[in-house]
Motif scaffolding. Structure first.
Motif, PDB file in Angstrom:
ATOM      1  N   VAL A 201       0.746  -1.315   0.162  1.00 29.93           N
ATOM      2  CA  VAL A 201      -0.162  -0.032   0.079  1.00 29.93           C
ATOM      3  C   VAL A 201       1.062   1.379  -0.078  1.00 29.93           C
ATOM      4  O   VAL A 201       0.741   2.395  -0.945  1.00 29.93           O
ATOM      5  CB  VAL A 201      -1.015  -0.003   1.292  1.00 29.93           C
ATOM      6  N   ARG A 202       1.891   1.243   0.910  1.00 31.46           N
ATOM      7  CA  ARG A 202       2.608   2.600   1.045  1.00 31.46           C
ATOM      8  C   ARG A 202       3.527   2.843  -0.225  1.00 31.46           C
ATOM      9  O   ARG A 202       3.927   4.162  -0.657  1.00 31.46           O
ATOM     10  CB  ARG A 202       3.462   2.565   2.211  1.00 31.46           C
ATOM     11  N   TYR A 203       4.044   1.809  -0.836  1.00 28.35           N
ATOM     12  CA  TYR A 203       4.936   1.923  -1.756  1.00 28.35           C
ATOM     13  C   TYR A 203       4.363   2.547  -3.122  1.00 28.35           C
ATOM     14  O   TYR A 203       4.923   3.219  -3.842  1.00 28.35           O
ATOM     15  CB  TYR A 203       5.567   0.535  -2.173  1.00 28.35           C
ATOM     16  N   SER A 204       3.150   2.328  -2.966  1.00 30.55           N
ATOM     17  CA  SER A 204       2.287   2.986  -4.171  1.00 30.55           C
ATOM     18  C   SER A 204       2.163   4.359  -4.169  1.00 30.55           C
ATOM     19  O   SER A 204       1.987   5.067  -5.153  1.00 30.55           O
ATOM     20  CB  SER A 204       0.688   2.567  -4.154  1.00 30.55           C
ATOM     21  N   LEU A 205       2.545   5.049  -3.006  1.00 30.13           N
ATOM     22  CA  LEU A 205       2.717   6.404  -3.027  1.00 30.13           C
ATOM     23  C   LEU A 205       4.149   6.610  -3.589  1.00 30.13           C
ATOM     24  O   LEU A 205       4.378   8.020  -3.984  1.00 30.13           O
ATOM     25  CB  LEU A 205       2.489   7.040  -1.387  1.00 30.13           C
ATOM     26  N   GLU A 206       5.098   5.993  -3.472  1.00 30.23           N
ATOM     27  CA  GLU A 206       6.429   6.267  -3.862  1.00 30.23           C
ATOM     28  C   GLU A 206       6.779   6.138  -5.373  1.00 30.23           C
ATOM     29  O   GLU A 206       7.203   6.712  -6.120  1.00 30.23           O
ATOM     30  CB  GLU A 206       7.475   5.514  -3.127  1.00 30.23           C
ATOM     31  N   ASN A 207       5.991   4.904  -6.023  1.00 34.31           N
ATOM     32  CA  ASN A 207       6.335   4.175  -7.109  1.00 34.31           C
ATOM     33  C   ASN A 207       5.044   3.984  -7.754  1.00 34.31           C
ATOM     34  O   ASN A 207       4.712   2.702  -8.220  1.00 34.31           O
ATOM     35  CB  ASN A 207       7.269   3.391  -7.184  1.00 34.31           C
ATOM     36  N   PRO A 208       4.138   4.944  -8.174  1.00 33.89           N
ATOM     37  CA  PRO A 208       2.704   4.423  -8.670  1.00 33.89           C
ATOM     38  C   PRO A 208       2.793   3.724  -9.959  1.00 33.89           C
ATOM     39  O   PRO A 208       1.784   2.913 -10.275  1.00 33.89           O
ATOM     40  CB  PRO A 208       1.991   5.879  -8.718  1.00 33.89           C
TER      41      PRO A 208
ATOM     42  N   VAL B 253       8.424   0.051  21.530  1.00 36.09           N
ATOM     43  CA  VAL B 253       7.313   0.476  20.424  1.00 36.09           C
ATOM     44  C   VAL B 253       7.323   1.962  20.292  1.00 36.09           C
ATOM     45  O   VAL B 253       7.663   2.641  21.290  1.00 36.09           O
ATOM     46  CB  VAL B 253       6.090   0.165  21.116  1.00 36.09           C
ATOM     47  N   GLU B 254       7.359   2.317  19.083  1.00 34.40           N
ATOM     48  CA  GLU B 254       7.190   3.846  18.800  1.00 34.40           C
ATOM     49  C   GLU B 254       5.773   3.891  18.090  1.00 34.40           C
ATOM     50  O   GLU B 254       5.463   3.554  16.975  1.00 34.40           O
ATOM     51  CB  GLU B 254       8.202   4.217  17.775  1.00 34.40           C
ATOM     52  N   LEU B 255       4.746   4.688  18.815  1.00 34.32           N
ATOM     53  CA  LEU B 255       3.837   4.949  18.400  1.00 34.32           C
ATOM     54  C   LEU B 255       3.431   6.206  17.326  1.00 34.32           C
ATOM     55  O   LEU B 255       3.763   7.158  17.510  1.00 34.32           O
ATOM     56  CB  LEU B 255       2.638   4.953  19.612  1.00 34.32           C
ATOM     57  N   LEU B 256       2.910   6.063  16.319  1.00 34.42           N
ATOM     58  CA  LEU B 256       2.859   6.982  15.242  1.00 34.42           C
ATOM     59  C   LEU B 256       1.437   7.287  14.682  1.00 34.42           C
ATOM     60  O   LEU B 256       0.533   6.499  14.955  1.00 34.42           O
ATOM     61  CB  LEU B 256       3.818   6.631  14.002  1.00 34.42           C
ATOM     62  N   PRO B 257       1.109   8.312  13.997  1.00 38.45           N
ATOM     63  CA  PRO B 257      -0.123   8.708  13.532  1.00 38.45           C
ATOM     64  C   PRO B 257      -0.406   7.784  12.461  1.00 38.45           C
ATOM     65  O   PRO B 257       0.213   7.108  11.602  1.00 38.45           O
ATOM     66  CB  PRO B 257      -0.101  10.148  12.933  1.00 38.45           C
ATOM     67  N   LEU B 258      -1.856   7.680  11.971  1.00 36.22           N
ATOM     68  CA  LEU B 258      -2.520   6.994  10.967  1.00 36.22           C
ATOM     69  C   LEU B 258      -1.694   7.491   9.478  1.00 36.22           C
ATOM     70  O   LEU B 258      -1.269   8.545   9.658  1.00 36.22           O
ATOM     71  CB  LEU B 258      -3.828   7.136  10.706  1.00 36.22           C
ATOM     72  N   GLN B 259      -1.104   6.609   8.642  1.00 37.38           N
ATOM     73  CA  GLN B 259      -0.417   6.697   7.457  1.00 37.38           C
ATOM     74  C   GLN B 259      -1.639   7.022   6.302  1.00 37.38           C
ATOM     75  O   GLN B 259      -2.661   6.304   6.397  1.00 37.38           O
ATOM     76  CB  GLN B 259       0.533   5.650   7.102  1.00 37.38           C
ATOM     77  N   PRO B 260      -1.265   7.740   5.446  1.00 40.65           N
ATOM     78  CA  PRO B 260      -2.080   7.631   4.206  1.00 40.65           C
ATOM     79  C   PRO B 260      -2.235   6.476   3.523  1.00 40.65           C
ATOM     80  O   PRO B 260      -1.333   5.439   3.382  1.00 40.65           O
ATOM     81  CB  PRO B 260      -1.303   8.735   3.105  1.00 40.65           C
TER      82      PRO B 260
END
Length: 356
Positions: free
Chosen positions: A90-97, A287-294
């Motif tokens: 999912v996230r790689y589609s933001l980098e290399n559509p 653990v490092e808690l982070l916000p929701l990702q696109p």
């Protein structure tokens, strides 16, 4: 039967090829061994399959090679196609559509054209739980609308379902779309959370948990995926005579086309998932808690009633049991915490991405 398996060196493809070979089928594997993650892992999977079930035909070919794909179908004439190759993530589609357009759309068109010109008994192709997107109806039902994908990856999988339907309608190709839910197990992809999280815990590095660890995922063990798929092979879809144009069922059609969810039906919060990994690794996680990702969805859960109705099978392996099997493999394949898959095989370092 002679079965073409695309993505045969991939996670699901390797397990599927092994099962088919053990069941006595002739497998024609296809993979382009691209470097989305290190091809050394893909090569190792192929060696594992051949060690367990003997050598099989493996074509090193890109789905987007229209001429090569046409020649492959013409020469091999497969009876069944199991299409598992795709640009994942999912996230790689933001980098290399564009990688998703080339593989998941253009590549899938070449599969459909092959099945059109050299008719097959059944085309089974990988879709994804990601197609449900912004849908808030839990559990996800194959009858639900999937009109709001949240990532390009999800959009390409939704497009695959539509493309397959058009070819089923126009050319009578029996096609089953398989919506997989968070597959895990031995030989998994290094860009996904089981390997990334297990390595981080083993090495004492912090885990990045997005949405503050409150995501819920319907984890599905690889053996349950393969069992479902194998049971569907002889059950090619037929036109639904009760399909109502006034009240259309999104999961079936007047064409020989159908959709299935394949999921564990037991969504688990990521914090509980990490706790199980800690248990099997016998180490605490930082653990490092982070916000929701696109592109991320908050929760997934499969309704597999259609799969059970058609095959008599539902996924059975619990997350605790499945992670235990995964960690046993992990300890064998990663002999020391500071070694990666490639070094364990005397090759170049593995390219790793953030966990999905």
């Amino acid at each position: 039967m002679k079965i073409l398996v695309t993505g045969a060196a991939g996670f699901i493809g390797a397990h599927c090829s092994l099962r088919l070979l053990r069941d006595g089928h002739q497998v024609i594997g296809l993979d382009n061994f691209n470097d989305y993650y290190d091809p050394a892992l893909k090569e190792a999977r192929v060696r594992w399959v051949e060690a367990e079930a003997g050598a099989f035909t493996l074509q090193r070919l890109d789905l987007n090679d229209a001429v090569g794909m046409a020649e492959l179908f013409a020469s091999e004439q497969p009876e069944v196609v199991i299409h598992l190759a795709a640009q994942a993530g999912v996230r790689y589609s933001l980098e290399n559509p564009r990688a998703y357009i080339d593989s998941n759309l253009s590549g899938f068109l070449n599969i459909l054209e092959g099945c059109r010109h050299h008719p097959v008994q059944h085309l089974l192709y990988a879709s994804s739980s990601s197609v449900y997107g912004a849908n808030q109806h839990i559990p996800y039902r194959v009858e639900d609308a999937v009109d709001h994908p949240l990532s390009l990856y999800a959009a390409t999988k939704k497009a695959n379902e539509a493309m397959a339907h058009s070819y089923s309608h126009l050319f009578g190709i029996p096609a089953s779309g398989l919506r997989f839910f968070t597959v895990y197990g031995p030989w998994g992809r290094p860009d996904m959370s089981p390997i990334q999280f297990a390595r981080a815990i083993a090495e004492g590095r912090p885990l990045q948990l997005f949405n503050y660890g409150q995501h819920q995922r319907d984890f599905t063990y690889i053996d349950d995926i393969v069992e479902s798929l194998v049971r569907l092979i002889p059950l090619a879809p037929q036109a639904n005579p009760a399909w109502d144009r006034e009240h259309p069922d999104p999961a079936s059609s007047p064409a020989p086309w159908r959709l299935f969810n394949i999921g564990g039906q037991r969504p688990v919060e990521l914090s509980d998932y990490v706790a199980l990994l800690e248990k099997h690794l016998q180490r605490k996680a930082e653990v490092e808690l982070l916000p929701l990702q696109p592109g991320d969805v908050l929760a997934t859960c499969a309704d597999v009633s259609t799969l059970e109705q058609v095959t008599g099978f539902t996924p059975q392996v619990s997350l605790d049991e499945g992670l235990g099997r995964f960690i046993a493999w992990f300890h064998q394949y990663y002999p020391r915490p500071d070694q990666d898959v490639a070094r364990a095989n005397g090759q170049a370092p593995v390219h790793q991405r953030r966990a999905v």
